[in-house]
Design a protein around this motif. Structure first.
Motif, PDB file in Angstrom:
ATOM      1  N   GLN A 176     -22.134  -1.955  -6.488  1.00  0.00           N
ATOM      2  CA  GLN A 176     -20.900  -1.547  -6.928  1.00  0.00           C
ATOM      3  C   GLN A 176     -19.831  -2.300  -5.845  1.00  0.00           C
ATOM      4  O   GLN A 176     -20.202  -2.203  -4.613  1.00  0.00           O
ATOM      5  CB  GLN A 176     -20.689  -0.077  -6.595  1.00  0.00           C
ATOM      6  CG  GLN A 176     -19.252   0.359  -7.021  1.00  0.00           C
ATOM      7  CD  GLN A 176     -19.167   0.456  -8.564  1.00  0.00           C
ATOM      8  OE1 GLN A 176     -20.207   0.096  -9.484  1.00  0.00           O
ATOM      9  NE2 GLN A 176     -17.869   0.842  -9.224  1.00  0.00           N
ATOM     10  N   VAL A 177     -19.078  -3.066  -6.022  1.00  0.00           N
ATOM     11  CA  VAL A 177     -17.922  -3.717  -5.288  1.00  0.00           C
ATOM     12  C   VAL A 177     -16.704  -3.118  -5.102  1.00  0.00           C
ATOM     13  O   VAL A 177     -16.335  -3.000  -6.317  1.00  0.00           O
ATOM     14  CB  VAL A 177     -17.843  -5.118  -5.429  1.00  0.00           C
ATOM     15  CG1 VAL A 177     -16.790  -5.757  -4.625  1.00  0.00           C
ATOM     16  CG2 VAL A 177     -19.346  -5.870  -5.350  1.00  0.00           C
ATOM     17  N   GLN A 178     -16.116  -2.572  -4.172  1.00  0.00           N
ATOM     18  CA  GLN A 178     -14.881  -1.961  -4.053  1.00  0.00           C
ATOM     19  C   GLN A 178     -13.706  -3.034  -3.676  1.00  0.00           C
ATOM     20  O   GLN A 178     -14.204  -3.814  -2.634  1.00  0.00           O
ATOM     21  CB  GLN A 178     -14.798  -0.810  -3.341  1.00  0.00           C
ATOM     22  CG  GLN A 178     -15.731   0.373  -3.749  1.00  0.00           C
ATOM     23  CD  GLN A 178     -15.665   1.666  -3.138  1.00  0.00           C
ATOM     24  OE1 GLN A 178     -15.656   1.731  -1.776  1.00  0.00           O
ATOM     25  NE2 GLN A 178     -16.023   2.920  -3.530  1.00  0.00           N
ATOM     26  N   LEU A 179     -12.708  -3.031  -4.464  1.00  0.00           N
ATOM     27  CA  LEU A 179     -11.503  -4.218  -4.093  1.00  0.00           C
ATOM     28  C   LEU A 179     -10.331  -3.423  -3.848  1.00  0.00           C
ATOM     29  O   LEU A 179     -10.083  -2.538  -4.344  1.00  0.00           O
ATOM     30  CB  LEU A 179     -11.460  -4.809  -5.181  1.00  0.00           C
ATOM     31  CG  LEU A 179     -12.912  -5.575  -5.524  1.00  0.00           C
ATOM     32  CD1 LEU A 179     -12.383  -6.519  -6.939  1.00  0.00           C
ATOM     33  CD2 LEU A 179     -13.379  -6.872  -4.651  1.00  0.00           C
ATOM     34  N   VAL A 180      -9.778  -3.731  -2.808  1.00  0.00           N
ATOM     35  CA  VAL A 180      -8.416  -3.077  -2.333  1.00  0.00           C
ATOM     36  C   VAL A 180      -7.307  -3.964  -2.129  1.00  0.00           C
ATOM     37  O   VAL A 180      -7.607  -4.870  -1.203  1.00  0.00           O
ATOM     38  CB  VAL A 180      -8.613  -2.134  -1.015  1.00  0.00           C
ATOM     39  CG1 VAL A 180      -7.100  -1.593  -0.775  1.00  0.00           C
ATOM     40  CG2 VAL A 180      -9.599  -1.192  -1.273  1.00  0.00           C
ATOM     41  N   GLU A 181      -6.410  -4.228  -2.915  1.00  0.00           N
ATOM     42  CA  GLU A 181      -5.177  -4.892  -2.528  1.00  0.00           C
ATOM     43  C   GLU A 181      -4.246  -4.668  -1.788  1.00  0.00           C
ATOM     44  O   GLU A 181      -3.977  -3.428  -1.614  1.00  0.00           O
ATOM     45  CB  GLU A 181      -4.638  -5.469  -3.913  1.00  0.00           C
ATOM     46  CG  GLU A 181      -5.695  -5.927  -5.078  1.00  0.00           C
ATOM     47  CD  GLU A 181      -6.122  -4.967  -6.170  1.00  0.00           C
ATOM     48  OE1 GLU A 181      -6.476  -5.288  -7.198  1.00  0.00           O
ATOM     49  OE2 GLU A 181      -6.021  -3.779  -5.560  1.00  0.00           O
ATOM     50  N   SER A 182      -3.671  -5.454  -1.375  1.00  0.00           N
ATOM     51  CA  SER A 182      -2.245  -5.230  -0.420  1.00  0.00           C
ATOM     52  C   SER A 182      -1.415  -6.420  -0.401  1.00  0.00           C
ATOM     53  O   SER A 182      -1.886  -7.508  -0.849  1.00  0.00           O
ATOM     54  CB  SER A 182      -2.635  -4.792   0.989  1.00  0.00           C
ATOM     55  OG  SER A 182      -3.377  -5.983   1.776  1.00  0.00           O
ATOM     56  N   GLY A 183       0.055  -6.280   0.097  1.00  0.00           N
ATOM     57  CA  GLY A 183       0.767  -7.388   0.412  1.00  0.00           C
ATOM     58  C   GLY A 183       1.819  -7.464  -0.598  1.00  0.00           C
ATOM     59  O   GLY A 183       2.610  -8.530  -0.310  1.00  0.00           O
ATOM     60  N   GLY A 184       1.833  -6.774  -1.820  1.00  0.00           N
ATOM     61  CA  GLY A 184       2.738  -6.779  -2.711  1.00  0.00           C
ATOM     62  C   GLY A 184       4.105  -6.601  -2.032  1.00  0.00           C
ATOM     63  O   GLY A 184       4.229  -5.917  -1.005  1.00  0.00           O
ATOM     64  N   GLY A 185       5.221  -6.623  -2.986  1.00  0.00           N
ATOM     65  CA  GLY A 185       6.270  -6.162  -2.542  1.00  0.00           C
ATOM     66  C   GLY A 185       7.577  -6.815  -3.521  1.00  0.00           C
ATOM     67  O   GLY A 185       7.472  -7.308  -4.508  1.00  0.00           O
ATOM     68  N   SER A 186       8.965  -6.630  -2.998  1.00  0.00           N
ATOM     69  CA  SER A 186       9.983  -7.031  -3.603  1.00  0.00           C
ATOM     70  C   SER A 186      10.568  -8.141  -2.778  1.00  0.00           C
ATOM     71  O   SER A 186      10.916  -8.262  -1.505  1.00  0.00           O
ATOM     72  CB  SER A 186      11.084  -6.168  -3.800  1.00  0.00           C
ATOM     73  OG  SER A 186      10.519  -5.051  -4.480  1.00  0.00           O
ATOM     74  N   VAL A 187      11.011  -9.257  -3.622  1.00  0.00           N
ATOM     75  CA  VAL A 187      11.560 -10.481  -2.933  1.00  0.00           C
ATOM     76  C   VAL A 187      12.523 -11.095  -3.879  1.00  0.00           C
ATOM     77  O   VAL A 187      12.645 -10.947  -5.296  1.00  0.00           O
ATOM     78  CB  VAL A 187      10.377 -11.736  -2.667  1.00  0.00           C
ATOM     79  CG1 VAL A 187       9.323 -10.937  -1.604  1.00  0.00           C
ATOM     80  CG2 VAL A 187       9.798 -12.061  -3.749  1.00  0.00           C
ATOM     81  N   GLN A 188      13.178 -12.016  -3.328  1.00  0.00           N
ATOM     82  CA  GLN A 188      14.349 -12.687  -4.344  1.00  0.00           C
ATOM     83  C   GLN A 188      13.315 -13.986  -4.706  1.00  0.00           C
ATOM     84  O   GLN A 188      12.764 -14.372  -4.140  1.00  0.00           O
ATOM     85  CB  GLN A 188      15.570 -12.857  -3.472  1.00  0.00           C
ATOM     86  CG  GLN A 188      16.406 -11.698  -3.264  1.00  0.00           C
ATOM     87  CD  GLN A 188      17.435 -12.126  -2.651  1.00  0.00           C
ATOM     88  OE1 GLN A 188      17.993 -13.291  -1.866  1.00  0.00           O
ATOM     89  NE2 GLN A 188      18.618 -11.259  -2.950  1.00  0.00           N
ATOM     90  N   ALA A 189      14.228 -14.582  -5.928  1.00  0.00           N
ATOM     91  CA  ALA A 189      13.660 -15.648  -6.623  1.00  0.00           C
ATOM     92  C   ALA A 189      13.584 -16.713  -5.410  1.00  0.00           C
ATOM     93  O   ALA A 189      14.698 -16.981  -4.535  1.00  0.00           O
ATOM     94  CB  ALA A 189      14.526 -16.187  -7.679  1.00  0.00           C
ATOM     95  N   GLY A 190      12.431 -17.480  -5.629  1.00  0.00           N
ATOM     96  CA  GLY A 190      12.388 -18.767  -4.188  1.00  0.00           C
ATOM     97  C   GLY A 190      11.690 -18.356  -3.181  1.00  0.00           C
ATOM     98  O   GLY A 190      11.244 -19.216  -2.433  1.00  0.00           O
ATOM     99  N   GLY A 191      11.574 -17.033  -2.969  1.00  0.00           N
ATOM    100  CA  GLY A 191      10.681 -16.407  -1.907  1.00  0.00           C
ATOM    101  C   GLY A 191       9.345 -16.446  -1.683  1.00  0.00           C
ATOM    102  O   GLY A 191       8.607 -17.194  -2.919  1.00  0.00           O
TER     103      GLY A 191
END
Length: 120
Positions: free
Chosen positions: A1-16
């Motif tokens: 069993q491999v557990q995966l944890v994502e991070s780093g998402g957010g809100s940005v403006q186009a071009g960011g």
């Protein structure tokens, strides 16, 4: 069993830019990023085959997104540049045995996702 944890998402403006990370609890030869927007099917964004670092990308992100990994940290990254509103989605990390693929039905382990929102 491999557990995966994502991070780093957010809100940005186009071009960011944004950089997503996925911390894995164990080794898998193939890892990938997928995304799913409301009302749409989950689609493959980028994949990497660890043994030879072969990568593949969806046409919609080629030249803008880069997948990479730090094997020592068991961490997968997705560098996203020149973001567009159509990149808005929940982004998921996934892993599997075998060759690289952008087909979600081939992946065995999945993270919970991280939201990316790009405003115009």
């Amino acid at each position: 069993q491999v557990q995966l944890v994502e991070s780093g998402g957010g809100s940005v403006q186009a071009g960011g830019t944004l950089r997503l990370s996925c911390a894995a609890s164990g080794y898998s030869p193939t890892m990938a990023w997928f995304r799913q927007a409301p009302g749409k099917e989950r689609e493959g964004v980028a994949t990497i085959y660890t043994p030879d670092h072969t990568t593949d990308y969806a046409d919609s992100v080629k030249g803008r997104f880069t997948v990479s990994q730090d094997n020592a940290k068991n961490t997968l990254y997705l560098q996203m540049n020149s973001l567009k509103p159509e990149d808005t989605a929940m982004y998921y990390c996934a892993s599997k045995d075998g060759w690289e693929s952008l087909r979600p039905d081939e992946y065995k382990f999945w993270g919970q996702g991280t939201q990316v929102t790009v405003s115009s």
